[in-house]
Design a protein around this motif. Structure first.
Motif, PDB file in Angstrom:
ATOM      1  N   ARG A   1      -8.289   7.039  -2.732  1.00 51.17           N
ATOM      2  CA  ARG A   1      -7.252   6.174  -2.543  1.00 51.17           C
ATOM      3  C   ARG A   1      -6.983   5.499  -3.864  1.00 51.17           C
ATOM      4  NH1 ARG A   1      -6.491   6.134   3.221  1.00 51.17           N
ATOM      5  NH2 ARG A   1      -8.333   6.827   4.079  1.00 51.17           N
ATOM      6  N   ASP A   2      -5.702   4.966  -4.178  1.00 55.20           N
ATOM      7  CA  ASP A   2      -5.401   4.380  -5.512  1.00 55.20           C
ATOM      8  C   ASP A   2      -6.092   3.232  -5.503  1.00 55.20           C
ATOM      9  OD1 ASP A   2      -3.812   6.361  -6.243  1.00 55.20           O
ATOM     10  OD2 ASP A   2      -2.118   5.695  -5.252  1.00 55.20           O
TER      11      ASP A   2
ATOM     12  N   ALA B   1     -12.800   5.486   1.112  1.00 53.66           N
ATOM     13  CA  ALA B   1     -12.037   5.631   0.186  1.00 53.66           C
ATOM     14  C   ALA B   1     -11.485   6.914  -0.084  1.00 53.66           C
ATOM     15  CB  ALA B   1     -12.586   4.993  -1.077  1.00 53.66           C
TER      16      ALA B   1
ATOM     17  N   LEU C   1      -9.596  10.633   0.802  1.00 50.31           N
ATOM     18  CA  LEU C   1      -8.455  11.188   1.855  1.00 50.31           C
ATOM     19  C   LEU C   1      -9.134  12.526   2.258  1.00 50.31           C
ATOM     20  CD1 LEU C   1      -5.258  10.043   0.024  1.00 50.31           C
ATOM     21  CD2 LEU C   1      -6.347   8.884   2.120  1.00 50.31           C
TER      22      LEU C   1
END
Length: 171
Positions: free
Chosen positions: A167-168, A130, A132
């Protein structure tokens, strides 16, 4: 060595390898070894990844221990436990390949677990992916998976502290 000692040595090596893998994943793969590991965290359609080179490192560890335990190679200086440690490392490699590459990343077969520990393993590793980049992250082990709810909370704290870019869709 007795049969009990052999089995205990193999099992201890398998268990120890989870801790070795955790440390290598956190401090090497997400550290100076990021050049090999990066493509594992990025989308691609290649059959092989640079990250697969770490499997060769694991195989070299196992082969080295087999050599240390082999009277054919070491003569009278052979250390018998080396053979069984090498076998444990090899078994861990097989477990890793089946769980991480097979079950989690579906490189060899398509199966999505609906419950139980297999689902927890998949969720924990998906949460590892999850983030980056190489900074921050959770769940660096491969076989022992922590509670996904706790991992999500940890990712949220990392995001808020600025130690990881998450990550969103997660946290």
């Amino acid at each position: 060595m007795s049969l009990f000692a052999i089995i205990a040595t193999v099992l201890a090596a398998v268990i120890a390898m989870e801790f070795v893998a955790w440390g290598a994943h956190k401090y090497i793969m997400h550290g100076f070894g990021w050049g090999w590991h990066r493509d594992h965290h990025e989308p691609h359609d290649k059959r092989l990844e640079k990250n697969d080179l770490f499997g060769i490192v694991g195989a070299a560890m196992s082969i080295s221990m087999f050599a240390v335990g082999s009277p054919l190679i070491m003569g009278s200086g052979a250390w018998e436990p080396g053979t069984w440690i090498g076998l444990g490392i090899m078994f861990y490699g097989i477990i890793y390949t089946l769980i991480h590459d097979g079950l989690v990343h579906q490189r060899y077969f398509k199966y999505v677990p609906r419950g139980g520990y297999a689902k927890r393993l998949v969720q924990a590793h998906k949460l590892h992916h999850a983030t980056l980049g190489k900074e921050g992250g959770v769940s660096f082990g491969f076989v022992f998976a922590r509670d996904p709810a706790k991992l999500k909370a940890e990712l949220k704290m990392q995001r808020e502290a600025g130690t990881a870019v998450v990550r969103d869709a997660v946290g």
